[in-house]
Motif scaffolding. Structure first.
Motif, PDB file in Angstrom:
ATOM      1  N   ARG A  22     -58.104 -27.230  23.583  1.00  0.00           N
ATOM      2  CA  ARG A  22     -57.694 -26.667  22.544  1.00  0.00           C
ATOM      3  C   ARG A  22     -56.183 -27.448  21.914  1.00  0.00           C
ATOM      4  O   ARG A  22     -56.051 -27.403  20.667  1.00  0.00           O
TER       5      ARG A  22
ATOM      6  N   MET B   3     -57.576 -31.024  20.279  1.00  0.00           N
ATOM      7  CA  MET B   3     -58.502 -30.824  19.296  1.00  0.00           C
ATOM      8  C   MET B   3     -57.887 -30.492  18.068  1.00  0.00           C
ATOM      9  O   MET B   3     -58.191 -30.928  16.710  1.00  0.00           O
ATOM     10  N   GLN B   4     -56.796 -29.536  17.975  1.00  0.00           N
ATOM     11  CA  GLN B   4     -56.177 -29.135  16.816  1.00  0.00           C
ATOM     12  C   GLN B   4     -55.429 -30.204  15.944  1.00  0.00           C
ATOM     13  O   GLN B   4     -54.979 -29.892  14.828  1.00  0.00           O
ATOM     14  N   HIS B   5     -55.271 -31.223  16.526  1.00  0.00           N
ATOM     15  CA  HIS B   5     -54.347 -32.405  15.873  1.00  0.00           C
ATOM     16  C   HIS B   5     -55.441 -33.614  15.405  1.00  0.00           C
ATOM     17  O   HIS B   5     -54.878 -34.449  14.718  1.00  0.00           O
ATOM     18  N   VAL B   6     -56.809 -33.155  15.342  1.00  0.00           N
ATOM     19  CA  VAL B   6     -57.852 -34.117  14.691  1.00  0.00           C
ATOM     20  C   VAL B   6     -58.163 -33.363  13.604  1.00  0.00           C
ATOM     21  O   VAL B   6     -58.964 -32.196  13.886  1.00  0.00           O
TER      22      VAL B   6
ATOM     23  N   ALA C  70     -58.214 -20.740   4.174  1.00  0.00           N
ATOM     24  CA  ALA C  70     -58.724 -20.806   5.511  1.00  0.00           C
ATOM     25  C   ALA C  70     -58.323 -21.907   6.331  1.00  0.00           C
ATOM     26  O   ALA C  70     -57.911 -21.686   7.559  1.00  0.00           O
ATOM     27  N   VAL C  71     -58.220 -22.968   5.594  1.00  0.00           N
ATOM     28  CA  VAL C  71     -57.573 -24.370   6.468  1.00  0.00           C
ATOM     29  C   VAL C  71     -56.146 -23.929   6.709  1.00  0.00           C
ATOM     30  O   VAL C  71     -55.815 -24.193   8.077  1.00  0.00           O
ATOM     31  N   GLU C  72     -55.402 -23.477   5.980  1.00  0.00           N
ATOM     32  CA  GLU C  72     -53.958 -23.180   6.156  1.00  0.00           C
ATOM     33  C   GLU C  72     -53.987 -22.212   7.371  1.00  0.00           C
ATOM     34  O   GLU C  72     -53.098 -22.513   8.289  1.00  0.00           O
ATOM     35  N   HIS C  73     -54.779 -21.280   7.524  1.00  0.00           N
ATOM     36  CA  HIS C  73     -54.800 -20.368   8.486  1.00  0.00           C
ATOM     37  C   HIS C  73     -54.691 -21.027   9.857  1.00  0.00           C
ATOM     38  O   HIS C  73     -54.349 -20.650  10.942  1.00  0.00           O
ATOM     39  N   TYR C  74     -55.609 -22.106  10.011  1.00  0.00           N
ATOM     40  CA  TYR C  74     -55.810 -22.496  11.342  1.00  0.00           C
ATOM     41  C   TYR C  74     -55.234 -24.015  11.593  1.00  0.00           C
ATOM     42  O   TYR C  74     -55.176 -24.268  12.847  1.00  0.00           O
ATOM     43  N   ARG C  75     -54.765 -24.646  10.696  1.00  0.00           N
ATOM     44  CA  ARG C  75     -54.161 -26.059  10.889  1.00  0.00           C
ATOM     45  C   ARG C  75     -52.609 -25.722  11.036  1.00  0.00           C
ATOM     46  O   ARG C  75     -52.130 -25.522  10.246  1.00  0.00           O
ATOM     47  N   PRO C  76     -52.261 -26.488  12.209  1.00  0.00           N
ATOM     48  CA  PRO C  76     -50.906 -26.095  12.534  1.00  0.00           C
ATOM     49  C   PRO C  76     -50.047 -26.816  11.575  1.00  0.00           C
ATOM     50  O   PRO C  76     -48.737 -26.482  11.376  1.00  0.00           O
TER      51      PRO C  76
ATOM     52  N   PHE D  15     -50.499 -27.797   8.647  1.00  0.00           N
ATOM     53  CA  PHE D  15     -50.850 -27.645   6.933  1.00  0.00           C
ATOM     54  C   PHE D  15     -49.725 -27.491   5.976  1.00  0.00           C
ATOM     55  O   PHE D  15     -48.569 -26.564   6.370  1.00  0.00           O
TER      56      PHE D  15
ATOM     57  N   MET E  20     -44.080 -26.224  13.879  1.00  0.00           N
ATOM     58  CA  MET E  20     -45.351 -26.104  14.319  1.00  0.00           C
ATOM     59  C   MET E  20     -45.962 -24.499  14.672  1.00  0.00           C
ATOM     60  O   MET E  20     -45.106 -24.037  15.399  1.00  0.00           O
ATOM     61  N   LYS E  21     -46.728 -24.293  14.194  1.00  0.00           N
ATOM     62  CA  LYS E  21     -47.390 -22.904  14.414  1.00  0.00           C
ATOM     63  C   LYS E  21     -47.820 -22.886  15.983  1.00  0.00           C
ATOM     64  O   LYS E  21     -48.206 -23.919  16.203  1.00  0.00           O
TER      65      LYS E  21
ATOM     66  N   ASN F 173     -53.918 -22.182  18.309  1.00  0.00           N
ATOM     67  CA  ASN F 173     -54.591 -20.933  18.011  1.00  0.00           C
ATOM     68  C   ASN F 173     -55.249 -20.448  19.308  1.00  0.00           C
ATOM     69  O   ASN F 173     -55.518 -21.017  20.253  1.00  0.00           O
TER      70      ASN F 173
ATOM     71  N   LYS G 154     -56.915 -14.812  17.688  1.00  0.00           N
ATOM     72  CA  LYS G 154     -56.909 -15.131  16.470  1.00  0.00           C
ATOM     73  C   LYS G 154     -58.388 -14.993  15.722  1.00  0.00           C
ATOM     74  O   LYS G 154     -58.536 -14.461  14.779  1.00  0.00           O
TER      75      LYS G 154
ATOM     76  N   PHE H  97     -67.683 -23.824  11.291  1.00  0.00           N
ATOM     77  CA  PHE H  97     -66.266 -23.704  10.639  1.00  0.00           C
ATOM     78  C   PHE H  97     -65.152 -23.774  11.638  1.00  0.00           C
ATOM     79  O   PHE H  97     -64.278 -24.729  11.362  1.00  0.00           O
TER      80      PHE H  97
ATOM     81  N   GLN I  13     -62.174 -26.747  11.960  1.00  0.00           N
ATOM     82  CA  GLN I  13     -60.739 -26.605  11.927  1.00  0.00           C
ATOM     83  C   GLN I  13     -59.976 -26.801  13.333  1.00  0.00           C
ATOM     84  O   GLN I  13     -58.857 -26.383  13.553  1.00  0.00           O
ATOM     85  N   GLY I  14     -60.731 -27.577  14.216  1.00  0.00           N
ATOM     86  CA  GLY I  14     -60.123 -27.946  15.410  1.00  0.00           C
ATOM     87  C   GLY I  14     -59.778 -26.993  16.405  1.00  0.00           C
ATOM     88  O   GLY I  14     -59.111 -27.078  17.351  1.00  0.00           O
TER      89      GLY I  14
ATOM     90  N   THR J  11     -61.869 -24.592  19.562  1.00  0.00           N
ATOM     91  CA  THR J  11     -62.801 -25.208  20.730  1.00  0.00           C
ATOM     92  C   THR J  11     -64.014 -23.990  20.424  1.00  0.00           C
ATOM     93  O   THR J  11     -63.877 -23.067  20.001  1.00  0.00           O
TER      94      THR J  11
ATOM     95  N   ASP K 222     -63.125 -20.888  22.322  1.00  0.00           N
ATOM     96  CA  ASP K 222     -62.291 -20.069  21.620  1.00  0.00           C
ATOM     97  C   ASP K 222     -63.246 -19.081  20.765  1.00  0.00           C
ATOM     98  O   ASP K 222     -63.215 -17.876  20.584  1.00  0.00           O
TER      99      ASP K 222
END
Lengths: 295, 246
Positions: free
Chosen positions: A72, A75-78, A99-105, A107, B1-2, B5, B9, B99, B103-104, B106, B109
Motif C-alpha cells: 500500500r 504502490m500509491q506512488h506509481v 475520482a483520481v484526486e480522491h485516491y492519489r496522495p 494530486f 501528503m494525504k 488510503n 475508504k 479502477f 489508482q495505486g 492494493t 484493500d
C-alpha cells in the motif's frame, strides 16, 4: 522514502513465450526515461509490472528498496497511464478527475484544471462521447496532475493531434522542472520526444538492449558520408548499422565511440561525420542482424 | 501528503456507489409494485423469504396468513434484491478492482473494502425493505403487532441477499481471472444459491418458532459460513491477479 527503481533478474513467461528475459535495470529518481522497443519487445509488460498490474514470473521490482506489488505505502506512488478503453465509460470527465484526486496522495487539482483547459477538455461530457484524442488527453491530465513520484506513460497520446501532443510534451517538461519526479515514456513517436529523454532504455524481444544517458548513446552513433570506397575502408573495423548509397556517394551509420584519431582520419580521407538521431539509431539497432552486436 | 488510503475508504466509497444504484433499483421496484396491480399485472408472489419476513414482522408466523397479498412489498422485492446483489457481485472485480489498482491501491484493500461494502449494502437493503414493510403494515393492517423476532428476520433477509452477492462475486472474479474457465464459477455460484435456498426453504414457515430456534440459528450460521467461504475463494483468486489493460 527514496524513489529509485531497482529491477532485478525479472523474467516474465506467458505460456509459451518469454515476454521479459532477465531484465536488470536501475532507474535513478527524478529523470525522464524513454522506453523504446519494437512491437512485442516487452515494454508494456515491464511497465505493467512497475504499475503493479501484474507480477513478474521471477525476479524483484523495488521502489526505494521496497517491493512494489501489493504494498500500500509503495504502490500509491506509481501511476501507470496507458491507452485505456473508454468506449463504455459513462462517467463524466470531471468525475474521472475527481475520482483520481480522491485516491492519489499528490494530486494537484488546480494543475488538473489548468491542463483540462489547455487540452480544451469538455468536463461535463461523458468519457465515451469524447474523441480518441480527447480521451487520451484526459488520461494524460490524470497522469500529470497526480504528480506521482513514478509516472508512467505507455503510448498515452494515441489519437491526439500534433498540436495536442506538443502541449503534452511542453507541459510534461515544464512540470517536471518544477516538480522533479521519475517519468517513463514509452513511445513509437521517437523523433517527437527524444528531446525529452534524459536516459534511454531499449528492449528487444524481452531483453535489455541498452540503457544509457541519451547524450552518451547519441555520441556512439555517427553517419560517415563520402566516396563509397573511402567510406568502406574507413568503417571496415567498425560496427555498421546501416548503409545507403547514391551513385558513388555512400553513407554508413556506425555504432561505437569514435576517438579523436578516427575523427582526424575521417577528415583527412575527406569523409564527413554527421550525427545520427535517436530515431535512426533505434530503427537500426533493433534490426535483427544488429541486435547481438550492439548489446 | 494525504494519509494512506485504506480499505475503510474503499469500503465507504463502494457502499455509497452501490447504494446509489440501489436507490434506482428500489425506486423502480416500488414503482412497479404500485403500478403493476393498477394495470392488472398480478404481483402476488410465492416468495418464501418475503413470507418469512412478513410473518415475523407482523407477529403472525404461526398464523396461516397475513393479508397484504400474504407478503407485501417485502416479498415483491425479495427476488429482485437477490438479482440486484448478484449483479453488484458480478460487476465488482471487472469494474472496481481495475479502477482501484489503477489508482495505486492494493488488491487486498479492494477485497476488504468490497466485502465490507457488500455486507453494508445487503443490510441496508434488508432494513429499508423492512421499514417499507412496516409502513405498509401501519397503513393496511394496523392491528397487527410487531414481533420481537424482527431483528432476526432482518439478519436472515440480509444474509440471503448477501449470498447472492457472493455468488456474483465468484462469477465476476472467475471470468476475470480465467476467461471461459469462469463457467466453472457459474456452477459454483449456482451450488451456493441452491444450498442457501434449500436451507431456507425447509424450515421457512416456522423457522423462528421457539421450538425451531436452533434450526434457524444453524441455518443462519451455515449461510454465514458459505458466504465466508465464497469470499475466501474470491480473495484467493484475486490476491495476485493480473489487471487487464482495458
Amino acid at each position: 522514502m527514496s524513489f529509485d527503481i531497482e529491477i532485478s533478474k525479472v523474467n516474465v513467461q506467458y505460456s509459451s513465450t518469454k515476454a521479459l528475459d532477465h531484465i536488470d535495470l536501475r532507474l535513478q529518481y527524478g529523470k525522464i526515461y524513454g522506453l523504446l522497443g519494437r512491437n512485442g519487445a516487452g515494454k508494456t509488460t515491464l511497465l505493467s509490472i512497475l504499475g503493479s498490474f501484474m507480477e513478474p514470473t521471477s525476479g524483484t521490482v523495488r521502489l526505494g528498496g521496497r517491493q512494489i506489488f501489493e504494498q500500500r505505502e509503495v504502490m500509491q506512488h506509481v501511476i501507470f497511464v496507458y491507452d485505456a478503453d473508454y468506449k463504455e465509460e459513462t462517467e463524466k470527465v470531471q468525475d474521472m478527475l475527481e475520482a483520481v484526486e480522491h485516491y492519489r496522495p499528490h494530486f494537484d487539482r488546480e494543475y488538473a484544471d489548468y491542463l483540462a483547459e489547455r487540452f480544451k477538455l469538455p468536463l461535463q461530457k461523458k468519457m465515451k462521447e469524447l474523441s480518441k484524442g480527447q480521451q487520451s488527453a484526459v488520461n494524460i491530465t490524470m497522469g500529470l496532475a497526480s504528480r506521482s513520484p513514478v509516472t508512467i506513460f505507455d503510448e498515452a497520446y494515441l489519437g491526439m493531434d500534433a498540436p495536442s501532443r506538443d502541449i503534452f510534451y511542453r507541459e510534461l517538461l515544464e512540470d517536471h522542472a518544477q516538480h522533479p519526479r521519475t517519468i517513463i515514456l514509452s513511445t513509437h513517436h521517437v523523433s517527437e520526444v527524444e528531446h525529452l529523454f534524459e536516459e534511454v532504455i531499449m528492449l528487444h524481444e524481452g531483453r535489455l538492449l541498452i540503457h544509457a544517458p541519451i547524450d552518451q548513446l547519441l555520441e556512439r552513433g555517427a553517419a560517415v558520408t563520402g566516396a563509397a570506397q573511402d567510406v568502406d575502408s574507413f568503417v571496415k573495423e567498425m560496427k555498421v548499422l546501416h548503409t545507403e548509397q547514391l551513385g558513388g556517394t555512400k553513407q554508413a551509420m556506425v555504432f561505437g565511440n569514435l576517438g579523436e584519431a578516427q575523427r582526424q582520419a575521417a577528415k583527412q580521407a575527406g569523409l564527413e561525420l554527421g550525427i545520427v538521431s535517436l530515431q535512426q539509431l533505434f530503427i537500426h539497432m533493433t534490426e535483427e542482424e544488429n541486435v547481438n552486436e550492439v548489446r | 501528503m494525504k494519509s494512506a488510503n485504506s480499505f475503510r475508504k474503499i469500503g465507504m466509497d463502494l457502499t455509497l456507489a452501490q447504494l446509489s444504484w440501489a436507490v434506482w433499483f428500489g425506486a423502480f421496484a416500488l414503482a412497479a409494485y404500485i403500478v403493476f396491480p393498477l394495470i392488472g399485472i398480478n404481483i402476488e408472489s410465492n416468495n418464501k423469504l418475503g413470507q418469512l419476513f412478513s410473518n415475523v414482522l407482523s407477529g403472525s408466523w404461526d398464523k396461516e396468513s397475513f393479508n397484504i397479498d400474504n407478503s407485501g412489498f417485502i416479498a415483491f422485492i425479495a427476488n429482485p434484491s437477490k438479482i440486484f446483489m448478484l449483479v453488484c457481485g458480478i460487476l465488482s472485480v471487472p469494474s472496481f478492482l481495475t479502477f482501484f489498482v489503477k489508482q495505486g491501491l492494493t488488491r487486498k484493500d479492494y477485497f476488504y473494502g468490497a466485502a465490507v461494502s457488500s455486507v453494508a449494502v445487503a443490510f441496508v437493503l434488508a432494513i429499508v425493505s423492512g421499514v417499507v414493510f412496516l409502513i405498509e403494515q401501519l397503513i393496511f393492517a394496523p392491528e397487527l403487532q410487531l414481533d420481537y423476532a424482527w431483528p432476526i428476520a432482518i439478519v436472515v433477509y440480509g444474509l440471503n441477499i448477501l449470498a447472492y452477492y457472493a455468488a456474483g462475486w465468484l462469477i465476476g472474479a472467475g471470468f476475470y481471472r480465467f476467461s471461459f474457465g469462469g463457467l466453472l464459477f457459474i456452477l459454483l455460484a449456482i451450488l451456493l444459491a441452491i444450498a442457501v435456498e434449500v436451507m431456507w426453504e425447509m424450515p421457512l414457515s416456522d423457522t423462528l418458532k421457539l421450538a425451531q430456534v436452533w434450526s434457524g440459528l444453524v441455518s443462519i450460521l451455515a449461510t454465514a459460513v458459505l458466504i465466508g467461504a465464497s469470499f475466501t475463494v474470491v480473495r484467493i483468486m484475486t490476491k495476485r491477479i493480473r489487471i487487464k489493460l482495458k
